[in-house]
Write a protein that holds these residues in place. Structure first.
Motif, mmCIF file in Angstrom:
data_model
loop_
_atom_site.group_PDB
_atom_site.id
_atom_site.type_symbol
_atom_site.label_atom_id
_atom_site.label_comp_id
_atom_site.label_asym_id
_atom_site.label_seq_id
_atom_site.Cartn_x
_atom_site.Cartn_y
_atom_site.Cartn_z
ATOM 1 N N GLN A 1 1.282 -61.765 -51.931
ATOM 2 C CA GLN A 1 -0.290 -61.800 -52.268
ATOM 3 C C GLN A 1 -1.112 -62.771 -51.626
ATOM 4 O O GLN A 1 -2.259 -62.972 -51.668
ATOM 5 N N ASN B 1 -2.725 -64.936 -48.064
ATOM 6 C CA ASN B 1 -3.938 -64.265 -47.060
ATOM 7 C C ASN B 1 -3.667 -64.994 -45.823
ATOM 8 O O ASN B 1 -2.614 -65.815 -45.515
ATOM 9 N N SER C 1 -3.207 -66.967 -42.450
ATOM 10 C CA SER C 1 -3.542 -68.586 -42.290
ATOM 11 C C SER C 1 -3.434 -68.927 -40.739
ATOM 12 O O SER C 1 -2.829 -68.179 -39.823
ATOM 13 N N SER D 1 -8.803 -70.359 -43.111
ATOM 14 C CA SER D 1 -9.600 -69.273 -42.084
ATOM 15 C C SER D 1 -10.360 -69.905 -41.014
ATOM 16 O O SER D 1 -11.167 -70.715 -41.439
#
Length: 882
Positions: free
Chosen positions: A204, A206, A208, A222
């Motif tokens: 799950q 994001n 990087s 981000s």
């Protein structure tokens, strides 16, 4: 036969990619354009028998905003096996394509200058329940690629823009971690490395981003703080080439930089573990340090015996070199590099190279834009001499047309002879010649031939303004217009043949040359062919003679081969043509050789005959040397090949795919062409020996008698045998079964990707592949099963598929299924497949010199007459055999 120290290789052009005829792709105005490149991925189990992925691999090419991927198998025909991905307003980075496999998936990772992408495709072993390959057709992993949701953020991401800079990454490398994360290492234009990570599909997390730089290491979820803001503008550590290896649950990122230094980074520790100045391994490097290393490149290779090896290519003007180093672990989790070898490169421009556990394979282009491929052992080559690869030369720039031949038929024969020109090159030339924009799709090979004939003849007729022409004037006009079309084909064939990359399978040892429009396979060269094709600098000592164990015999063989090369260079195109026609018209080869020799003696302005005579005086035992060469070229066998043996189901499709059919049969054709020239020159040399007599023979009249009564007839028969083998290897089958045509079909799916991925898909039209020759028909229907049976009758199913051994055996055994041996499978195959014209020509060509199975041949001839409605000839031709 004594084993050669190193084997030379020869290029066999393989399968023409349907993707080569893809629609033009135009990049956005002002967009970045990197050089075209190519690469390949080989399945880990591809070298094992009884596997659904044996002899199976994927290769790709990049051009601007497009990536073309093709999956191929030597054992089966893969359907829907080509896909083109287009990234609008993007450019695929150098090294921007990586393919890896997991237990369930084949993962394709792609990096562009604005985005990164991950494609998850089903693994072939998950697509078929059975581990055995039993079907002639199988679905490729690209079959359902159009169903992928490429908009899914989990598999696609935009690279955050760097504030204050408009430059794009110049190099990249992507890989999967042990945990399934997809990492993309990008060379930052301001120096250092940026690593973009897409977490594993079942997590799950994001995306990087991590920045690796000597002065600082910063990680943000981000984006990252650009180096321009920190005031660091030095490009000294600008990365030119990247490579990554997973070791001990860590990713080691190797970066070769503009300052000639090699740096190794740890992704786990976010730090630089190793830094080495590559100029320390370069002798006489004075002044090099001040030059930026724009062309430096880096490759890795890992094996259980040598561990991790690093090969660095330093692109220094006039002094390029390869340096091979071994990574060695020291105390406290530190590492060092141990020097293994330094090898100097040739002066050509390097296109690509690859590193194996023992060799360096390199691809260059020379000043004339010709392709050069060589390889070298980096551990066991004391002479530091690169080994040869005999690359296929381009088609002849000019076509010799005999006075008795029709120019149109001569040019058509050259243009449409199997596998000389790609279909796409002929189609492109036809479109240009017509000066029209209409696209040509769905043409058979024969229909394309008719279209070409119509286009050229129409152009010729429209240029005629006079009403009366002499026959010679009209012939000259034909030559002019057909030559113009042929030149157009040459130009596009040259584009198709542009070399892009080189790949070596670590599992099978198969070597492939990746060209812009097609794929070539590099096959081991047979010993006697190696001698005839090699340049003199590669044959400096008898130790390099792979056909004779005795040093004295080896020295004689070398001298004799050098004489053959002198004769070969002296034989003009006109003399070669006359010799070829004499064989075609069933004239005695000995008489034809005498006529060529007379021509040589009358036109010897370069004193070739004198040079040959001087060399022959150094040959101590010419009879023994000739017998060694004739023995190596002899196709006769003591026992019949193809005895009746039961085949295991797992071998029923081995080397049965259309790609393998083409490669094996092309190799037989190339061997026949080479050895026909070898025998021609040897026959001329033998006739010259008879002229010189005691002036060059140390043994006197007895050897002359042996030469005249034994060796010349043997050479003459071998010349006829190889001429026949060359003829049938180039002769097209009169009809191709529908099932065979269907087996060769490929479909191309076009996917359009943009910065915010949207997808459209469609099917392109198909152009039939090159037609089948009679040898390919024979191989598919009868010979392959006999050869496989012979090869594996005493082996277990778990044997490894070593490319060099397998392909050499396949070619050698196929070449032995010919007239002088007891087997009669080839004529039987022609009759069974209604190849009556080809069978009659076969019987005609063997008539004057082959008495084996003569009764069966006459019976076959009678069958041909009956099938063609010529029953009246049967009574005159057939001789009943008891």
């Amino acid at each position: 036969m004594a084993a050669a120290l190193e084997r030379s290789y020869i290029e066999i052009c393989g399968f023409e990619r349907e993707a080569a005829r893809r629609p033009r792709v135009s990049a956005a105005p002002g967009s970045l354009k990197f050089p075209d490149s190519a690469g390949a991925f080989h399945y880990e189990e591809s070298g094992k028998l009884l596997s659904v992925i044996s002899n199976r691999f994927i290769h790709w090419s990049t051009s601007g905003d497009s990536v073309v991927l093709v999956e191929q198998s030597l054992d089966t025909n893969l359907l829907n096996n080509a896909v083109r991905l287009r990234f609008t307003h993007c450019a695929v980075l150098p090294g921007g394509v990586t393919i890896q496999e997991t237990l369930s998936n084949v993962v394709i990772l792609i990096s562009t200058n604005h985005s990164v992408h991950r494609l998850l495709l089903p693994h072939p072993t998950r697509m078929y329940r059975s581990e055995l390959v039993t079907e002639l057709h199988m679905q490729s992993i690209f079959t359902d690629v159009g169903k992928l949701s490429l908009q899914d953020p989990a598999h696609s991401a935009l690279i955050p823009s760097s504030v204050g800079t408009t430059a794009s990454p110049g190099a990249s490398f992507a890989w999967l971690s042990y945990h399934g994360d997809a990492h993309f290492a990008l060379a930052s234009p301001a120096g250092g490395i940026t690593v973009v990570t897409l977490p594993s599909p079942d997590s799950q997390g994001n995306m990087s981003v991590l920045e690796l730089k000597r002065s600082s290491v910063m990680q943000r979820l981000s984006g990252w703080m650009p180096t321009a803001i920190r005031g660091e503008h030095s490009p000294a550590d600008l990365v030119l080439s990247l490579a990554v290896r997973e070791l001990e649950e860590d990713s080691f990122i190797f970066a070769l930089c503009q300052d000639h230094r090699l740096r190794m980074w740890s992704l786990r520790e976010h730090g630089c573990l190793l830094e080495a100045d590559m100029l320390e391994y370069m002798p006489a490097c004075k002044g090099v340090k001040r030059l930026p290393g724009h062309g430096h490149r880096l490759r890795l290779a890992f094996s259980s015996t040598t561990g991790l090896c690093v090969c660095v290519y330093l692109a220094v003007p006039q002094r390029g070199q390869f340096t091979v180093l071994q990574l060695v672990a020291t105390d406290n989790n530190r590492y060092s590099l141990e020097h293994i070898s330094t090898l100097f490169s040739t002066q050509e421009t390097l296109v690509d190279f690859t590193l194996t556990s023992s060799d360096i394979w390199a691809l260059w282009v020379d000043e004339s834009n010709a392709t050069v491929v060589k390889y070298i052992s980096f551990e066991h080559n004391t002479a530091a001499q690169w080994n040869q690869v005999f690359v296929q030369p381009p088609p002849e720039e000019e076509i010799h047309i005999g006075v008795d031949l029709d120019p149109r038929e001569t040019y058509l024969e050259v243009l449409f002879s199997p596998l000389r020109f790609t279909a796409s090159a002929i189609v492109k030339a036809l479109q240009i010649f017509r000066r029209g924009s209409e696209r040509i799709w769905d043409l058979s090979w024969e229909a394309l031939r008719k279209e070409v004939t119509l286009a050229v003849e129409s152009e010729l007729q429209s240029s005629i303004t006079e009403f009366e022409f002499s026959q010679e004037e009209y012939r000259q006009l034909q030559v002019e217009f057909w030559s113009r079309f042929y030149s157009c084909c040459l130009q596009y064939q040259e584009v198709q043949a542009s070399p892009l990359g080189l790949t070596v399978s670590q599992h099978t040892g198969m070597v492939c040359l990746l060209r812009k429009g097609f794929l070539s396979f590099l096959l081991p060269c047979f010993a006697v062919d190696h001698l005839y094709l090699s340049h003199d600098q590669y044959l400096l000592s008898e130790e390099e003679t792979p056909v004779a164990e005795d040093p004295e015999a080896g020295r004689d063989v070398l001298q004799l081969v050098q004489c053959l090369r002198l004769i070969s260079d002296a034989v003009s195109a006109e003399m070669a043509y006359e010799m070829e026609k004499s064989l075609e018209y069933l004239q005695a080869p000995e008489r034809a050789a005498e006529l060529v020799l007379e021509n040589l003696l009358c036109n010897d302005s370069d004193n070739v005959v004198v040079d040959v005579q001087n060399k022959l005086q150094d040959v101590r035992n010419p009879m023994a040397a000739m017998m060694v060469l004739l023995r190596e070229m002899d196709l006769e066998t003591d026992s019949e090949v193809g005895q009746s043996l039961s085949l295991r189901i797992g071998l029923s499709q081995l080397y049965g795919g259309s790609t393998a059919v083409s490669v094996v049969c092309q190799a037989v054709c190339h061997m026949a062409m080479t050895r026909a020239l070898f025998c021609r020159d040897l026959l001329i040399l033998q006739k010259l020996y008879l002229r010189f007599g005691d002036n060059v023979f140390l043994g006197g009249g007895a050897q002359l008698l042996q030469l005249q009564q034994d060796l010349i007839p043997r050479t003459s028969q071998l010349l006829s045998s190889y001429h026949l083998l060359k003829h049938v290897s180039q002769s097209l089958a009169s009809s191709v079964p529908i099932s065979t045509i269907d087996a060769n079909l490929q479909h191309l799916t076009v996917l359009e990707l943009s910065d915010t991925p949207t997808m459209t898909s469609g099917r392109s039209g198909l152009l039939s592949l090159n037609p089948q020759t009679v040898v390919e028909l024979f191989y598919q229907t009868a010979a392959r099963r006999l050869i496989v049976s012979q090869l594996f009758s005493n082996q277990q199913g778990g044997a490894l598929l070593v490319w060099t051994d397998m392909i050499s055996s396949m070619v050698q055994l196929l070449a032995q299924l010919w007239p002088s041996n007891p087997g009669f499978q080839f004529p039987e195959c022609l009759l069974a497949n209604c190849q009556y014209t080809q069978l009659q020509e076969y019987v005609r060509l063997i008539g004057p010199w082959c008495q084996v199975n003569i009764g069966s041949c006459r019976f076959m001839l009678a069958q041909c007459y009956l099938a063609n409605g010529e029953g009246q000839k049967v009574g005159h031709r057939v001789v009943c055999c008891k």
